[in-house]
Design an enzyme around this catalytic site. Structure first.
Site, short mmCIF file in Angstrom:
data_model
loop_
_atom_site.label_atom_id
_atom_site.label_comp_id
_atom_site.label_asym_id
_atom_site.label_seq_id
_atom_site.Cartn_x
_atom_site.Cartn_y
_atom_site.Cartn_z
N ARG A 51 0.81 -1.22 0.00
CA ARG A 51 0.00 0.00 0.00
C ARG A 51 0.84 1.27 0.00
O ARG A 51 0.39 2.32 -0.44
CB ARG A 51 -0.99 -0.03 1.16
CG ARG A 51 -2.22 -0.86 0.81
CD ARG A 51 -3.06 -1.15 2.01
NE ARG A 51 -2.57 -2.30 2.72
CZ ARG A 51 -2.89 -2.61 3.97
NH1 ARG A 51 -3.70 -1.85 4.64
NH2 ARG A 51 -2.39 -3.70 4.54
N GLU B 62 4.43 -9.78 15.51
CA GLU B 62 3.85 -10.32 16.75
C GLU B 62 4.13 -11.84 16.84
O GLU B 62 4.51 -12.35 17.88
CB GLU B 62 2.35 -10.04 16.76
CG GLU B 62 1.73 -10.22 18.12
CD GLU B 62 0.24 -9.93 18.10
OE1 GLU B 62 -0.24 -9.38 17.09
OE2 GLU B 62 -0.41 -10.26 19.10
P1 AMP Z 1 3.29 -1.81 11.77
O1 AMP Z 1 4.57 -2.42 11.27
O2 AMP Z 1 2.78 -2.50 13.00
O3 AMP Z 1 3.38 -0.30 11.94
O4 AMP Z 1 2.19 -2.12 10.68
C1 AMP Z 1 2.30 -1.51 9.48
C2 AMP Z 1 1.54 -2.13 8.34
O5 AMP Z 1 0.51 -3.07 8.71
C3 AMP Z 1 0.87 -0.98 7.65
O6 AMP Z 1 1.59 -0.75 6.47
C4 AMP Z 1 -0.54 -1.40 7.41
O7 AMP Z 1 -0.69 -1.60 6.03
C5 AMP Z 1 -0.74 -2.71 8.16
N1 AMP Z 1 -1.69 -2.59 9.29
C6 AMP Z 1 -1.40 -2.78 10.61
N2 AMP Z 1 -2.49 -2.60 11.38
C7 AMP Z 1 -3.50 -2.26 10.55
C8 AMP Z 1 -4.89 -1.92 10.74
N3 AMP Z 1 -5.48 -1.89 11.95
N4 AMP Z 1 -5.62 -1.61 9.65
C9 AMP Z 1 -5.05 -1.63 8.41
N5 AMP Z 1 -3.77 -1.94 8.17
C10 AMP Z 1 -2.99 -2.26 9.21
#
Ligand code: AMP
Length: 178
Positions: free
Chosen positions: A61, A98
């Site tokens: 994305r 996780e």
């Molecule tokens: P993080 O590495 O935990 O910051 O997660 C980042 C990626 O996970 C982002 O690029 C989002 O595309 C996806 N992501 C994580 N949580 C969500 C959520 N609640 N809704 C949509 N996409 C999410």
């Protein structure tokens, strides 16, 4: 459209991909012509203010918003890819999820030494993906001081984590919870 108007274009899907997660789906935002254009314009203004010389976006994305921002500013785009996608010798970083680990890869020649690259993605949750991307881009020689997102989930603390990795975070809007 203002960031508050953009909020109404984001679809929330409960319990995806697993129970308890509120998935913030940008499909509805990018399918809306004015919504897509306004999101890109707001991000591009922020990237310009940061002095971006190049934009980097994470698969998949981050490619949508990042490449559009790069076009808007007339600068290049660096794809930060999932493993095994690039046809050349890559550099990569593994990072913890996780459950288990994941990996990001890039072409080491995609940035020049000291080039000011700004990271763009759709959403920051824990910040793990953006920190890994920053580490990778820095390994390639880029200067990484800023990361821009359409959506922040502040309860997950990603922006704070990025700040301790030397990255200033700017976002268009935030949603409570995870
Ligand atoms: P993080 O590495 O935990 O910051 O997660 C980042 C990626 O996970 C982002 O690029 C989002 O595309 C996806 N992501 C994580 N949580 C969500 C959520 N609640 N809704 C949509 N996409 C999410």
């Amino acid at each position: 459209m203002t960031p508050e108007e953009l909020r109404a274009l984001i679809r929330t899907v409960p319990d995806f991909p697993k129970p308890g997660i509120q998935f913030r789906d940008i499909t509805t935002l990018i399918g809306h012509p004015q919504g897509l254009a306004a999101s890109v314009r707001h991000l591009a203004e922020m990237a310009r203010a940061c002095g971006a010389q190049k934009i980097a976006g994470m698969e998949a994305r981050g490619f949508i918003f990042g490449a559009a921002v790069a076009v808007e500013l007339g600068i290049g785009f660096v794809p930060v890819r999932k493993p095994g996608k690039l046809p050349i010798e890559t550099i990569g970083v593994d990072y913890a999820l996780e459950y288990g680990t994941d990996r990001l890869e890039m072409d080491p020649a995609a940035v020049s030494e000291g080039e000011h690259v700004v990271i763009v993605d759709d959403l920051i949750a824990t910040g793990g993906t953006a920190i890994a991307a920053a580490k990778l881009l820095r390994m390639a020689g880029a200067r990484i001081d800023h990361a821009l997102f359409v959506i922040d989930l502040p309860d997950l603390g990603g922006a704070t984590k990025l700040a301790s990795a030397g990255l200033e975070v700017r976002t268009l809007l935030d949603f409570e919870g995870d």
